[in-house]
Design a protein around this motif. Structure first.
Motif, PDB file in Angstrom:
ATOM      1  N   UNK A 140      -4.200  66.237 -26.423  1.00 44.17           N
ATOM      2  CA  UNK A 140      -4.723  65.173 -27.276  1.00 44.17           C
ATOM      3  C   UNK A 140      -5.064  65.739 -28.657  1.00 44.17           C
ATOM      4  N   UNK A 141      -5.733  66.908 -28.646  1.00 37.43           N
ATOM      5  CA  UNK A 141      -6.108  67.550 -29.909  1.00 37.43           C
ATOM      6  C   UNK A 141      -4.860  67.915 -30.705  1.00 37.43           C
ATOM      7  N   UNK A 142      -3.829  68.409 -30.020  1.00 40.91           N
ATOM      8  CA  UNK A 142      -2.575  68.747 -30.704  1.00 40.91           C
ATOM      9  C   UNK A 142      -1.923  67.526 -31.325  1.00 40.91           C
ATOM     10  N   UNK A 143      -1.993  66.388 -30.621  1.00 42.97           N
ATOM     11  CA  UNK A 143      -1.427  65.139 -31.152  1.00 42.97           C
ATOM     12  C   UNK A 143      -2.133  64.739 -32.436  1.00 42.97           C
ATOM     13  N   UNK A 144      -3.451  64.836 -32.419  1.00 45.60           N
ATOM     14  CA  UNK A 144      -4.245  64.438 -33.585  1.00 45.60           C
ATOM     15  C   UNK A 144      -3.958  65.367 -34.762  1.00 45.60           C
ATOM     16  N   UNK A 145      -3.817  66.660 -34.454  1.00 45.36           N
ATOM     17  CA  UNK A 145      -3.573  67.630 -35.529  1.00 45.36           C
ATOM     18  C   UNK A 145      -2.179  67.523 -36.123  1.00 45.36           C
ATOM     19  N   UNK A 146      -1.241  66.941 -35.353  1.00 43.15           N
ATOM     20  CA  UNK A 146       0.153  66.875 -35.850  1.00 43.15           C
ATOM     21  C   UNK A 146       0.282  65.942 -37.023  1.00 43.15           C
TER      22      UNK A 146
END
Length: 120
Positions: free
Chosen positions: A114-120
Motif C-alpha cells: 500500500x505504501x509503495x502504491x502511494x509513493x509511486x
C-alpha cells in the motif's frame, strides 16, 4: 563443524527456505519480533514475500514441537536440540513464538504494498 541436517520438515522445502533466509541479514528472533510487532520498517516487501512461504504449517508446528519436547537418545537439552536443526527449521521454531504469524506477515505485506502504491 558438522552440517545441520533436516530433522523434521520436508528436505526440499528446508533447502529452499535456507537459501531465502540466508539472504536476510537478520536473526530469526529479530524477524519474529518484527512480525509480532507488525513493524513495517524491519523488512522489505521482497523479504516479507520470502518469509511468508516458510511460516510453519500446522503439521510442521506439531512435528517441530514433538521434536523439541522429546528427549533424545543422548538426553540433549532443548538448546542443543534447537542447535541441531537446519536453518529453515530454526526460523520456523522462532516463528512459532509469534501468535498469528501468517496473518501478521500478510498485514505487513499489505501495508508495504500500500505504501509503495502511494509513493509511486
Amino acid at each position: 563443524a558438522k552440517r545441520n541436517v533436516v530433522k523434521v520438515i520436508d528436505p526440499k522445502r528446508a533447502n529452499n527456505g535456507g537459501i531465502i533466509l540466508a539472504r536476510l541479514k537478520m536473526s530469526y528472533d529479530e524477524m519474529a519480533k518484527a512480525v509480532d510487532n507488525i513493524d513495517e520498517n524491519a523488512m522489505s516487501t521482497e523479504q516479507m514475500e520470502g518469509i511468508i512461504e516458510y511460516i510453519p504449517t500446522v503439521e510442521e508446528k506439531k512435528a517441530l514441537s514433538n521434536y523439541m519436547m522429546t528427549k533424545g537418545e543422548e538426553g540433549e537439552d532443548t538448546a542443543s536440540k534447537f542447535a541441531a536443526l537446519c536453518e529453515c527449521e530454526k526460523f520456523m521454531v522462532a516463528m512459532m513464538t509469534v501468535p498469528y504469524a501468517r496473518q501478521k506477515v500478510r498485514a505487513l505485506l499489505f501495508r508495504l504494498q500500500f505504501r509503495n502504491c502511494i509513493e509511486d
